[in-house]
Design an enzyme around this catalytic site. Structure first.
Site, mmCIF file in Angstrom:
data_model
loop_
_atom_site.group_PDB
_atom_site.id
_atom_site.type_symbol
_atom_site.label_atom_id
_atom_site.label_comp_id
_atom_site.label_asym_id
_atom_site.label_seq_id
_atom_site.Cartn_x
_atom_site.Cartn_y
_atom_site.Cartn_z
ATOM 1 N N TYR A 132 0.865 -1.177 0.000
ATOM 2 C CA TYR A 132 0.000 0.000 0.000
ATOM 3 C C TYR A 132 0.901 1.224 0.000
ATOM 4 O O TYR A 132 1.569 1.506 0.988
ATOM 5 C CB TYR A 132 -0.917 -0.061 1.229
ATOM 6 C CG TYR A 132 -1.917 1.059 1.415
ATOM 7 C CD1 TYR A 132 -2.019 2.128 0.529
ATOM 8 C CD2 TYR A 132 -2.781 1.040 2.503
ATOM 9 C CE1 TYR A 132 -2.949 3.142 0.730
ATOM 10 C CE2 TYR A 132 -3.709 2.045 2.719
ATOM 11 C CZ TYR A 132 -3.788 3.100 1.825
ATOM 12 O OH TYR A 132 -4.698 4.104 2.034
ATOM 13 N N LYS A 160 -1.684 -1.485 -3.801
ATOM 14 C CA LYS A 160 -2.621 -0.367 -3.930
ATOM 15 C C LYS A 160 -1.785 0.888 -4.121
ATOM 16 O O LYS A 160 -0.980 1.252 -3.258
ATOM 17 C CB LYS A 160 -3.510 -0.212 -2.692
ATOM 18 C CG LYS A 160 -4.464 0.984 -2.841
ATOM 19 C CD LYS A 160 -5.129 1.398 -1.545
ATOM 20 C CE LYS A 160 -6.003 2.634 -1.812
ATOM 21 N NZ LYS A 160 -6.545 3.231 -0.571
#
Length: 293
Positions: A132, A160
């Site tokens: 992330y 992400k």
């Protein structure tokens, strides 16, 4: 591959700043009904304001409420590998579909440090791990070459990207093309359709809290090959994003927009921005303009 939308679910609070689990469960039901998956304890879920124990209980509640009707990813990222590992192991036992790990914040990391951090977590759990990246908030950035190295770890399933830099997203997408089964999820809400058109597995959206049906419509239209409908819905999503974020800090604006649709979500924990009557009036006007209130 069928694309998927996850919503970075807002955590609901009572007036005394304790978590309102029933209101949070209601938000889960709303997203599942729209056709979206759930990411909990992320940036829009006020994860930095939650205690270790609350994150575990929150995840248990979300997984229970979803009851297999959608996928659940939870963010375990903390500044130190030690606590991140503890959270990840707890989430692994709960039975989520994915564990996201935001880059450490406050602690400055080298790329080698990031490789060690993420690899240590991925080695310790059975649940697929998702990197992330949100450097504007953490001041640590996963370089594309680092993502390429980590993508070859057997239990790191994707990333992400919430950095907002198109060049970086393109580089991550190239890693996804090179490494089988490494999935890229876009964070910026104005890039949902573009990212899917260029190979992303889908998106993890904060704005979807306030506009769940439109987000779901973008992805559903793309999956059935209706580019015209997908573009129309993306244009609507982007327009709302542009006008809402012009009023203030993005996660706070999403939370207030959601609050003005359903007051049970409450405000965020301090020291987040206090509610502002004038700002709320502008947000309400915007919600009415877009048919959300």
């Amino acid at each position: 591959m069928t694309k998927q939308a996850f919503v970075a679910l807002a955590t609901c609070f009572n007036e005394d700043e304790t978590i309102n689990y029933e209101a949070t469960r209601a938000q889960v039901r709303r997203q599942v009904a729209a056709g979206n998956n759930i990411m909990c304890a992320g940036t829009n879920g006020d994860f930095t304001a939650l205690t270790h124990e609350e994150k575990i209980r929150l995840t248990e509640a979300v997984v229970d409420e979803v009851a297999g009707r959608a996928k659940v990813i939870v963010n375990a990222g903390m500044p130190a590998t030690f606590e991140t590992l503890q959270l990840a192991k707890a989430f692994d036992r709960i039975g989520v579909d994915g564990i996201a790990v935001i880059t450490p914040f406050f602690i400055a990391c080298t790329q080698d440090g990031l490789i060690r951090h993420f690899s240590t977590i991925a080695d310790a759990v059975q649940t697929p791990l998702y990197l992330y990246d949100i450097p504007a908030r953490t001041q640590n950035h996963i370089e594309p070459e680092t993502a390429r190295t980590l993508a070859r770890h057997g239990n790191i399933a994707g990333i992400k990207d919430s950095g907002g830099a198109l060049e970086t997203l393109e580089a991550y997408l190239q890693v996804g093309r090179e490494v089988p089964d490494f999935q890229v999820y876009s964070g910026p809400d104005h890039l949902v359709l573009w990212a899917m058109q260029n190979g992303a597995a889908g998106c993890i959206s904060g704005l979807g809290n306030a506009m769940p049906d439109v987000l779901a419509a973008i992805v559903a239209a793309f999956n059935r090959g209706d580019e015209t409908r997908a573009e129309q819905q993306q244009a609507l999503f982007t327009a709302f994003r542009t006008e809402l974020y012009a009023l203030g800090y993005a996660p706070a604006m999403v939370k207030r927009a959601l609050y003005l649709q359903d007051a049970s979500v409450g405000a965020s924990r301090q020291p987040a921005l206090l509610p502002d009557d004038a700002q709320d009036a502008e947000i309400l006007t915007l919600l009415k303009k877009f048919g959300l209130a």
